[in-house]
Design a protein around this motif. Structure first.
Motif, PDB file in Angstrom:
ATOM      1  N   LEU A 228       0.826  -1.207   0.000  1.00  0.00           N
ATOM      2  CA  LEU A 228       0.000   0.000   0.000  1.00  0.00           C
ATOM      3  C   LEU A 228       0.863   1.260   0.000  1.00  0.00           C
ATOM      4  CD1 LEU A 228      -2.713   1.471   0.273  1.00  0.00           C
ATOM      5  CD2 LEU A 228      -2.566   1.116   2.746  1.00  0.00           C
ATOM      6  N   GLU A 229       1.883   1.281   0.842  1.00  0.00           N
ATOM      7  CA  GLU A 229       2.728   2.477   0.921  1.00  0.00           C
ATOM      8  C   GLU A 229       3.521   2.689  -0.364  1.00  0.00           C
ATOM      9  OE1 GLU A 229       3.819   5.954   2.761  1.00  0.00           O
ATOM     10  OE2 GLU A 229       2.267   4.483   3.234  1.00  0.00           O
ATOM     11  N   ALA A 230       3.957   1.607  -1.009  1.00  0.00           N
ATOM     12  CA  ALA A 230       4.664   1.729  -2.283  1.00  0.00           C
ATOM     13  C   ALA A 230       3.769   2.366  -3.337  1.00  0.00           C
ATOM     14  CB  ALA A 230       5.139   0.357  -2.748  1.00  0.00           C
ATOM     15  N   LEU A 231       2.485   1.990  -3.332  1.00  0.00           N
ATOM     16  CA  LEU A 231       1.524   2.572  -4.270  1.00  0.00           C
ATOM     17  C   LEU A 231       1.294   4.041  -3.968  1.00  0.00           C
ATOM     18  CD1 LEU A 231      -0.604   2.409  -6.502  1.00  0.00           C
ATOM     19  CD2 LEU A 231      -2.218   1.502  -4.805  1.00  0.00           C
ATOM     20  N   ARG A 232       1.123   4.381  -2.683  1.00  0.00           N
ATOM     21  CA  ARG A 232       0.851   5.765  -2.294  1.00  0.00           C
ATOM     22  C   ARG A 232       2.024   6.688  -2.652  1.00  0.00           C
ATOM     23  NH1 ARG A 232       0.148   7.269   2.742  1.00  0.00           N
ATOM     24  NH2 ARG A 232      -1.614   8.644   2.306  1.00  0.00           N
ATOM     25  N   LYS A 233       3.236   6.159  -2.591  1.00  0.00           N
ATOM     26  CA  LYS A 233       4.413   6.959  -2.951  1.00  0.00           C
ATOM     27  C   LYS A 233       4.556   7.113  -4.460  1.00  0.00           C
ATOM     28  CE  LYS A 233       7.153   5.923   1.173  1.00  0.00           C
ATOM     29  NZ  LYS A 233       8.372   5.250   1.716  1.00  0.00           N
ATOM     30  N   GLN A 234       3.830   6.281  -5.214  1.00  0.00           N
ATOM     31  CA  GLN A 234       3.905   6.328  -6.676  1.00  0.00           C
ATOM     32  C   GLN A 234       2.830   7.223  -7.288  1.00  0.00           C
ATOM     33  OE1 GLN A 234       6.178   4.097  -8.747  1.00  0.00           O
ATOM     34  NE2 GLN A 234       5.697   5.861 -10.011  1.00  0.00           N
ATOM     35  N   VAL A 235       1.622   7.191  -6.719  1.00  0.00           N
ATOM     36  CA  VAL A 235       0.469   7.848  -7.343  1.00  0.00           C
ATOM     37  C   VAL A 235       0.532   9.365  -7.190  1.00  0.00           C
ATOM     38  CG1 VAL A 235      -2.025   8.201  -7.178  1.00  0.00           C
ATOM     39  CG2 VAL A 235      -1.086   5.887  -7.147  1.00  0.00           C
ATOM     40  N   VAL A 236       0.472  10.059  -8.317  1.00  0.00           N
ATOM     41  CA  VAL A 236       0.264  11.509  -8.368  1.00  0.00           C
ATOM     42  C   VAL A 236      -1.171  11.700  -8.862  1.00  0.00           C
ATOM     43  CG1 VAL A 236       0.986  13.700  -9.378  1.00  0.00           C
ATOM     44  CG2 VAL A 236       2.693  11.939  -8.852  1.00  0.00           C
ATOM     45  N   PRO A 237      -2.068  12.198  -8.039  1.00  0.00           N
ATOM     46  CA  PRO A 237      -3.501  12.171  -8.370  1.00  0.00           C
ATOM     47  C   PRO A 237      -3.857  12.907  -9.656  1.00  0.00           C
ATOM     48  CG  PRO A 237      -3.180  12.646  -6.040  1.00  0.00           C
ATOM     49  CD  PRO A 237      -1.827  12.715  -6.680  1.00  0.00           C
ATOM     50  N   ASN A 238      -4.767  12.296 -10.407  1.00  0.00           N
ATOM     51  CA  ASN A 238      -5.393  12.960 -11.561  1.00  0.00           C
ATOM     52  C   ASN A 238      -6.906  13.047 -11.364  1.00  0.00           C
ATOM     53  OD1 ASN A 238      -6.099  10.277 -11.953  1.00  0.00           O
ATOM     54  ND2 ASN A 238      -4.925  10.029 -13.841  1.00  0.00           N
ATOM     55  N   TYR A 239      -7.322  12.876 -10.102  1.00  0.00           N
ATOM     56  CA  TYR A 239      -8.739  12.845  -9.748  1.00  0.00           C
ATOM     57  C   TYR A 239      -8.884  13.314  -8.314  1.00  0.00           C
ATOM     58  CZ  TYR A 239     -13.108  10.628  -8.113  1.00  0.00           C
ATOM     59  OH  TYR A 239     -14.338  10.382  -7.551  1.00  0.00           O
ATOM     60  N   TYR A 240      -9.969  14.061  -8.053  1.00  0.00           N
ATOM     61  CA  TYR A 240     -10.296  14.376  -6.663  1.00  0.00           C
ATOM     62  C   TYR A 240     -11.801  14.529  -6.518  1.00  0.00           C
ATOM     63  CZ  TYR A 240     -11.251  19.394  -7.445  1.00  0.00           C
ATOM     64  OH  TYR A 240     -11.800  20.588  -7.852  1.00  0.00           O
ATOM     65  N   ALA A 241     -12.271  14.407  -5.271  1.00  0.00           N
ATOM     66  CA  ALA A 241     -13.684  14.604  -4.960  1.00  0.00           C
ATOM     67  C   ALA A 241     -13.806  15.266  -3.601  1.00  0.00           C
ATOM     68  CB  ALA A 241     -14.428  13.268  -4.971  1.00  0.00           C
ATOM     69  N   ILE A 242     -14.851  16.071  -3.454  1.00  0.00           N
ATOM     70  CA  ILE A 242     -15.240  16.659  -2.175  1.00  0.00           C
ATOM     71  C   ILE A 242     -16.679  16.206  -1.918  1.00  0.00           C
ATOM     72  CG2 ILE A 242     -15.667  18.770  -0.860  1.00  0.00           C
ATOM     73  CD1 ILE A 242     -12.764  18.393  -1.393  1.00  0.00           C
ATOM     74  N   THR A 243     -16.932  15.598  -0.753  1.00  0.00           N
ATOM     75  CA  THR A 243     -18.244  14.999  -0.578  1.00  0.00           C
ATOM     76  C   THR A 243     -18.596  14.759   0.881  1.00  0.00           C
ATOM     77  OG1 THR A 243     -19.609  13.092  -1.232  1.00  0.00           O
ATOM     78  CG2 THR A 243     -17.283  12.676  -0.767  1.00  0.00           C
ATOM     79  N   GLU A 244     -19.874  14.610   1.118  1.00  0.00           N
ATOM     80  CA  GLU A 244     -20.388  14.138   2.403  1.00  0.00           C
ATOM     81  C   GLU A 244     -20.705  12.645   2.341  1.00  0.00           C
ATOM     82  OE1 GLU A 244     -22.866  18.213   3.604  1.00  0.00           O
ATOM     83  OE2 GLU A 244     -23.910  16.496   2.725  1.00  0.00           O
ATOM     84  N   LEU A 245     -20.591  12.052   1.172  1.00  0.00           N
ATOM     85  CA  LEU A 245     -21.006  10.676   0.955  1.00  0.00           C
ATOM     86  C   LEU A 245     -19.918   9.686   1.350  1.00  0.00           C
ATOM     87  CD1 LEU A 245     -22.655  11.206  -2.546  1.00  0.00           C
ATOM     88  CD2 LEU A 245     -23.836  10.994  -0.341  1.00  0.00           C
ATOM     89  N   ASP A 246     -20.337   8.444   1.524  1.00  0.00           N
ATOM     90  CA  ASP A 246     -19.407   7.378   1.866  1.00  0.00           C
ATOM     91  C   ASP A 246     -18.483   7.079   0.694  1.00  0.00           C
ATOM     92  OD1 ASP A 246     -18.878   5.045   3.873  1.00  0.00           O
ATOM     93  OD2 ASP A 246     -19.034   4.084   1.901  1.00  0.00           O
ATOM     94  N   ASN A 247     -17.285   6.613   1.030  1.00  0.00           N
ATOM     95  CA  ASN A 247     -16.285   6.339   0.008  1.00  0.00           C
ATOM     96  C   ASN A 247     -16.758   5.297  -1.003  1.00  0.00           C
ATOM     97  OD1 ASN A 247     -13.700   7.164  -0.835  1.00  0.00           O
ATOM     98  ND2 ASN A 247     -12.767   5.281  -0.080  1.00  0.00           N
ATOM     99  N   ASP A 248     -17.570   4.333  -0.568  1.00  0.00           N
ATOM    100  CA  ASP A 248     -18.071   3.312  -1.486  1.00  0.00           C
ATOM    101  C   ASP A 248     -18.945   3.920  -2.584  1.00  0.00           C
ATOM    102  OD1 ASP A 248     -16.782   1.260  -0.239  1.00  0.00           O
ATOM    103  OD2 ASP A 248     -18.502   0.601   0.931  1.00  0.00           O
ATOM    104  N   ILE A 249     -19.713   4.935  -2.237  1.00  0.00           N
ATOM    105  CA  ILE A 249     -20.570   5.583  -3.235  1.00  0.00           C
ATOM    106  C   ILE A 249     -19.726   6.383  -4.220  1.00  0.00           C
ATOM    107  CG2 ILE A 249     -22.376   7.325  -3.555  1.00  0.00           C
ATOM    108  CD1 ILE A 249     -23.657   6.364  -1.006  1.00  0.00           C
ATOM    109  N   ILE A 250     -18.675   7.002  -3.737  1.00  0.00           N
ATOM    110  CA  ILE A 250     -17.776   7.722  -4.647  1.00  0.00           C
ATOM    111  C   ILE A 250     -17.133   6.741  -5.612  1.00  0.00           C
ATOM    112  CG2 ILE A 250     -15.762   9.223  -4.812  1.00  0.00           C
ATOM    113  CD1 ILE A 250     -18.297  10.460  -3.555  1.00  0.00           C
ATOM    114  N   ALA A 251     -16.693   5.602  -5.102  1.00  0.00           N
ATOM    115  CA  ALA A 251     -16.112   4.589  -5.978  1.00  0.00           C
ATOM    116  C   ALA A 251     -17.145   4.098  -6.995  1.00  0.00           C
ATOM    117  CB  ALA A 251     -15.583   3.421  -5.148  1.00  0.00           C
ATOM    118  N   GLU A 252     -18.397   3.954  -6.562  1.00  0.00           N
ATOM    119  CA  GLU A 252     -19.465   3.527  -7.468  1.00  0.00           C
ATOM    120  C   GLU A 252     -19.701   4.552  -8.575  1.00  0.00           C
ATOM    121  OE1 GLU A 252     -24.196   2.216  -7.252  1.00  0.00           O
ATOM    122  OE2 GLU A 252     -23.368   3.659  -5.821  1.00  0.00           O
ATOM    123  N   SER A 253     -19.476   5.824  -8.283  1.00  0.00           N
ATOM    124  CA  SER A 253     -19.736   6.870  -9.274  1.00  0.00           C
ATOM    125  C   SER A 253     -18.736   6.855 -10.427  1.00  0.00           C
ATOM    126  CB  SER A 253     -19.711   8.253  -8.607  1.00  0.00           C
ATOM    127  OG  SER A 253     -18.382   8.647  -8.281  1.00  0.00           O
TER     128      SER A 253
END
Length: 266
Positions: A228-253
């Motif tokens: 997990l940490e190796a992935l986090r050190k690699q990923v430079v985000p190309n996506y973001y969200a601001i929400t009150e919703l649960d993370n599962d719903i964001i993933a579903e979107s």
């Protein structure tokens, strides 16, 4: 696939060269001058020319549009600037929630709503130098997730119909219990800060696959956290969200690879 972690650990689409932009501006200026002689409505033409130059050389108009979107706003208010969405889907997790998709030249925007209220929104880039300011955080695409996120987070990922990794952090009571989500989406543009796009994408894909292997086959927590940490050190985000919703719903979107190709005709 969703996981939660609390640990004390630490060029893609529509690339335009500067010369090409200058050429476009020169042609535009010549066209405006000719048009001014024919129509004489110099005020409107000057405004149109200014808007076109800003559009051609910067992303200011798009950044200003995005800044008008806020969680808690009415959908009807948002539509005064965005118009009607290109596509609408209903959540299977919570049937009260709808996803409204807006496809723009430089970005794809998703508005999440229930009962006409904006419960969240997300943005993914379609050009490599499109880097809006993430609310309450850094500029999109300027640093890795590991460098910009705290240690407490929840994450989702998949490698099937869409290769992605997103993680959410709670912004706290002072931010109305909002969550900030950042991540990598396979069909979004690779940030211009990445020098070797092909190797970067391959490295991210490999690390997501490695994380999935650990999640499915390994019972060793240490190995899981290392992946997990190796992935986090690699990923430079190309996506973001601001929400009150649960993370599962964001993933579903998130649109699947096929849905996105159909939606964008890409």
């Amino acid at each position: 696939m969703q996981q939660e972690v609390s640990e004390n650990k630490p060029k893609n689409i529509n690339k335009l060269t500067t010369w090409a932009k200058i050429q476009n501006a020169v042609v535009l200026t010549a066209a405006v001058m000719i048009s001014a002689g024919q129509w004489g409505d110099t005020k409107d033409l000057a405004l149109s020319a200014y808007t076109a130059v800003i559009e051609n050389f910067t992303h200011k108009l798009q950044y200003d549009l995005i800044e008008k979107i806020n969680v808690g706003s009415g959908l009807s208010y948002i539509k005064t600037d965005l118009g009607e969405p290109n596509v609408i889907k209903r959540s299977k997790i919570n049937s009260d929630i709808e996803f409204h998709y807006y496809n723009q030249e430089k970005f794809t925007l998703t508005i999440m709503t229930s009962n006409g209220r904006v419960d969240g929104y997300s943005l993914l880039t379609r050009v490599d130098d499109f880097s809006p300011q993430i609310p309450f955080s850094e500029t999109l695409g300027e640093s890795t997730i590991a460098a910009s996120s705290p240690n407490d987070f929840r994450y989702n990922f998949d490698t099937g119909n869409l290769v992605y990794y997103v993680e959410a952090q709670n912004l706290g009571k002072e931010k109305m219990y909002l969550s900030l989500i950042r991540g990598f989406i396979e069909y979004a543009a690779v940030p211009s800060s990445i020098m070797d796009e092909a190797n970067y994408v391959n490295a991210v894909n490999d690390k997501i696959q490695a994380l999935e292997s650990q999640a499915v086959f390994s019972e060793n927590t240490t190995q899981m956290l290392t992946a997990l940490e190796a992935l986090r050190k690699q990923v430079v985000p190309n996506y973001y969200a601001i929400t009150e919703l649960d993370n599962d719903i964001i993933a579903e979107s998130l649109l699947t690879r096929f849905e996105y190709q159909t939606f964008t005709k890409s």
